[in-house]
Write a protein that holds these residues in place. Structure first.
Motif, PDB file in Angstrom:
ATOM      1  N   GLY A  16       0.495   3.279 -21.317  1.00 39.95           N
ATOM      2  CA  GLY A  16       1.613   3.631 -20.447  1.00 39.95           C
ATOM      3  C   GLY A  16       1.219   4.290 -19.139  1.00 39.95           C
ATOM      4  O   GLY A  16       2.048   4.909 -18.470  1.00 39.95           O
ATOM      5  N   ALA A  17      -0.069   4.146 -18.749  1.00 38.52           N
ATOM      6  CA  ALA A  17      -0.513   4.684 -17.458  1.00 38.52           C
ATOM      7  C   ALA A  17      -0.056   3.768 -16.331  1.00 38.52           C
ATOM      8  O   ALA A  17       0.256   2.598 -16.547  1.00 38.52           O
ATOM      9  N   ARG A  18      -0.020   4.281 -15.121  1.00 37.24           N
ATOM     10  CA  ARG A  18       0.382   3.493 -13.958  1.00 37.24           C
ATOM     11  C   ARG A  18      -0.711   2.479 -13.612  1.00 37.24           C
ATOM     12  O   ARG A  18      -1.899   2.746 -13.787  1.00 37.24           O
ATOM     13  N   ARG A  19      -0.303   1.318 -13.070  1.00 38.14           N
ATOM     14  CA  ARG A  19      -1.242   0.214 -12.868  1.00 38.14           C
ATOM     15  C   ARG A  19      -1.139  -0.331 -11.444  1.00 38.14           C
ATOM     16  O   ARG A  19      -0.088  -0.825 -11.035  1.00 38.14           O
ATOM     17  N   ILE A  69       0.842  -1.198   0.000  1.00 36.51           N
ATOM     18  CA  ILE A  69       0.000   0.000   0.000  1.00 36.51           C
ATOM     19  C   ILE A  69       0.878   1.250   0.000  1.00 36.51           C
ATOM     20  O   ILE A  69       0.594   2.230  -0.692  1.00 36.51           O
ATOM     21  N   GLU A  70       1.963   1.209   0.755  1.00 36.81           N
ATOM     22  CA  GLU A  70       2.896   2.341   0.769  1.00 36.81           C
ATOM     23  C   GLU A  70       3.460   2.609  -0.626  1.00 36.81           C
ATOM     24  O   GLU A  70       3.563   3.763  -1.062  1.00 36.81           O
ATOM     25  N   HIS A  71       3.824   1.547  -1.335  1.00 38.38           N
ATOM     26  CA  HIS A  71       4.330   1.691  -2.702  1.00 38.38           C
ATOM     27  C   HIS A  71       3.264   2.332  -3.591  1.00 38.38           C
ATOM     28  O   HIS A  71       3.552   3.235  -4.393  1.00 38.38           O
ATOM     29  N   ALA A  72       2.015   1.874  -3.448  1.00 32.97           N
ATOM     30  CA  ALA A  72       0.929   2.435  -4.255  1.00 32.97           C
ATOM     31  C   ALA A  72       0.712   3.915  -3.946  1.00 32.97           C
ATOM     32  O   ALA A  72       0.435   4.707  -4.852  1.00 32.97           O
ATOM     33  N   VAL A  73       0.831   4.297  -2.684  1.00 29.42           N
ATOM     34  CA  VAL A  73       0.713   5.712  -2.318  1.00 29.42           C
ATOM     35  C   VAL A  73       1.750   6.535  -3.069  1.00 29.42           C
ATOM     36  O   VAL A  73       1.442   7.596  -3.637  1.00 29.42           O
ATOM     37  N   ASP A  74       2.985   6.055  -3.098  1.00 28.15           N
ATOM     38  CA  ASP A  74       4.043   6.787  -3.801  1.00 28.15           C
ATOM     39  C   ASP A  74       3.694   6.963  -5.280  1.00 28.15           C
ATOM     40  O   ASP A  74       3.896   8.041  -5.859  1.00 28.15           O
ATOM     41  N   VAL A  75       3.173   5.904  -5.898  1.00 27.29           N
ATOM     42  CA  VAL A  75       2.798   5.970  -7.314  1.00 27.29           C
ATOM     43  C   VAL A  75       1.689   6.992  -7.532  1.00 27.29           C
ATOM     44  O   VAL A  75       1.743   7.822  -8.455  1.00 27.29           O
ATOM     45  N   PRO A 130      -4.720 -13.014 -12.322  1.00 24.29           N
ATOM     46  CA  PRO A 130      -4.293 -12.209 -13.474  1.00 24.29           C
ATOM     47  C   PRO A 130      -4.181 -10.721 -13.155  1.00 24.29           C
ATOM     48  O   PRO A 130      -3.268 -10.044 -13.628  1.00 24.29           O
ATOM     49  N   LEU A 131      -5.112 -10.187 -12.365  1.00 29.91           N
ATOM     50  CA  LEU A 131      -5.077  -8.762 -12.034  1.00 29.91           C
ATOM     51  C   LEU A 131      -3.804  -8.421 -11.267  1.00 29.91           C
ATOM     52  O   LEU A 131      -3.129  -7.424 -11.557  1.00 29.91           O
ATOM     53  N   ALA A 132      -3.457  -9.251 -10.293  1.00 26.22           N
ATOM     54  CA  ALA A 132      -2.262  -8.988  -9.482  1.00 26.22           C
ATOM     55  C   ALA A 132      -0.999  -9.087 -10.316  1.00 26.22           C
ATOM     56  O   ALA A 132      -0.080  -8.269 -10.170  1.00 26.22           O
ATOM     57  N   THR A 133      -0.924 -10.074 -11.188  1.00 24.53           N
ATOM     58  CA  THR A 133       0.299 -10.264 -11.969  1.00 24.53           C
ATOM     59  C   THR A 133       0.465  -9.199 -13.047  1.00 24.53           C
ATOM     60  O   THR A 133       1.578  -8.924 -13.486  1.00 24.53           O
ATOM     61  N   MET A 134      -0.637  -8.575 -13.450  1.00 23.68           N
ATOM     62  CA  MET A 134      -0.573  -7.549 -14.494  1.00 23.68           C
ATOM     63  C   MET A 134      -0.193  -6.172 -13.950  1.00 23.68           C
ATOM     64  O   MET A 134       0.214  -5.290 -14.701  1.00 23.68           O
ATOM     65  N   ALA A 135      -0.316  -5.991 -12.647  1.00 21.73           N
ATOM     66  CA  ALA A 135      -0.131  -4.668 -12.045  1.00 21.73           C
ATOM     67  C   ALA A 135       1.332  -4.358 -11.772  1.00 21.73           C
ATOM     68  O   ALA A 135       2.131  -5.257 -11.538  1.00 21.73           O
ATOM     69  N   GLU A 136       1.659  -3.072 -11.782  1.00 20.73           N
ATOM     70  CA  GLU A 136       2.968  -2.629 -11.268  1.00 20.73           C
ATOM     71  C   GLU A 136       3.023  -2.828  -9.764  1.00 20.73           C
ATOM     72  O   GLU A 136       4.051  -3.205  -9.210  1.00 20.73           O
ATOM     73  N   VAL A 137       1.918  -2.502  -9.110  1.00 23.27           N
ATOM     74  CA  VAL A 137       1.804  -2.655  -7.661  1.00 23.27           C
ATOM     75  C   VAL A 137       0.552  -3.476  -7.391  1.00 23.27           C
ATOM     76  O   VAL A 137      -0.549  -3.061  -7.750  1.00 23.27           O
ATOM     77  N   ALA A 138       0.735  -4.637  -6.782  1.00 28.46           N
ATOM     78  CA  ALA A 138      -0.397  -5.494  -6.435  1.00 28.46           C
ATOM     79  C   ALA A 138      -0.617  -5.465  -4.932  1.00 28.46           C
ATOM     80  O   ALA A 138       0.289  -5.784  -4.161  1.00 28.46           O
ATOM     81  N   ILE A 139      -1.801  -5.053  -4.529  1.00 28.21           N
ATOM     82  CA  ILE A 139      -2.200  -5.052  -3.119  1.00 28.21           C
ATOM     83  C   ILE A 139      -3.198  -6.191  -2.972  1.00 28.21           C
ATOM     84  O   ILE A 139      -4.339  -6.098  -3.434  1.00 28.21           O
TER      85      ILE A 139
END
Length: 275
Positions: A157-160, A47-53, A170-179
């Motif tokens: 090229g948007a953030r994911r 979640i911290e990583h996602a906040v930074d993004v 599939p959703l988790a593996t496709m994301a840059e940041v998976a929560i």
């Protein structure tokens, strides 16, 4: 796709749920809710990583989209809708999209979650660009609408970012940041409005609150950018100005009126007067 999804598994300890007393059913549901709390705690670093993004995207002029279907979509839309009144942030910068459109907020729209093209079209209609960020929500991590949203984000090229309850989905593996808080089987098998929904709700308000704090939309822990659009919020605005500017109620009310309802500007006026 596996024969048995994590979110469709049966909680063996609750096989006799229909034969329990009211008190025992309530205790069992409440105990399972506590599982969601622990699951979210385990993914706080993600979640911290996602906040930074998200902070970087918004600071760069981009937008934040919450995208989902059913319970997940409703949670995403509701959290996005709370950001403007709570933090005074523009409504066109944090946006919720739900499969089936606005009517899906009030009831089920059959088949909407299985329409990936609708997700792509919704994002294209809003001119998704590389500076934006898409947060896709799905308890199973396999909902076609949510998966397509991340595919569309990837294509431009948007953030994911993914919020789901299966780290191997599939959703988790496709994301840059998976929560992916792993909450386990629901007490009513497959009813992901329960622990799955609760975990997603916690993740969403952790994200939105922390992002807005990082963007300077509060002072201390007070809503110094709220929109005082109701009697309750007008009282809160006055009390915030009284507390932070150290002025009496009448002066606080005048300052807010002079600032056309802006708590932030009212505080600036009060502080300038004291210089």
């Amino acid at each position: 796709m596996p024969d048995r999804l994590l979110t469709e598994a049966v909680l063996e300890s609750a096989r006799d749920l229909d034969r329990r007393s009211t008190a025992d059913v309530l205790r069992a549901v409440h105990d399972q809710d506590a599982v969601a709390l622990r699951a979210v705690e385990a993914v706080l670093p993600h979640i911290e990583h996602a906040v930074d993004v998200l902070v970087l995207a918004l600071q760069g002029g981009g937008r934040w989209f919450n995208v989902g279907a059913g319970t997940s979509g409703r949670l995403g839309v509701a959290d996005a809708a709370e950001v403007p009144p709570t933090f005074g942030y523009p409504a066109d910068r944090v946006i919720g999209l739900i499969a089936g459109g606005p009517r899906a907020m009030m009831g089920a729209v059959e088949g909407a979650e299985d329409d990936p093209e609708a997700a792509r079209a919704a994002l294209r209609d809003r001119d998704l660009v590389p500076g934006d960020a898409v947060v896709a929500l799905s308890a199973s991590g396999r909902t076609p609408y949510a998966v397509a949203a991340l595919e569309e984000a990837h294509s431009v090229g948007a953030r994911r970012i993914a919020i789901c309850c299966d780290p191997a989905s599939p959703l988790a593996t496709m994301a840059e940041v998976a929560i992916a808080p792993v909450v386990g089987p629901e007490i009513i098998a497959g009813s992901t409005r329960m622990k799955g929904g609760l975990a997603q709700k916690m993740v969403l308000h952790l994200l939105s609150t922390t992002v807005m704090v990082r963007l300077g939309r509060v002072e201390g822990n007070l809503m110094t950018n709220l929109h005082p659009a109701s009697r309750k919020l007008r009282r809160r605005a006055v009390e915030i100005v009284m507390s932070l500017a150290k002025v009496e109620r009448e002066r606080a009310e005048c300052l807010i009126e002079e600032a056309h309802g802006s708590v932030h500007d009212a505080l600036a006026r009060a502080r300038n007067e004291k210089r």
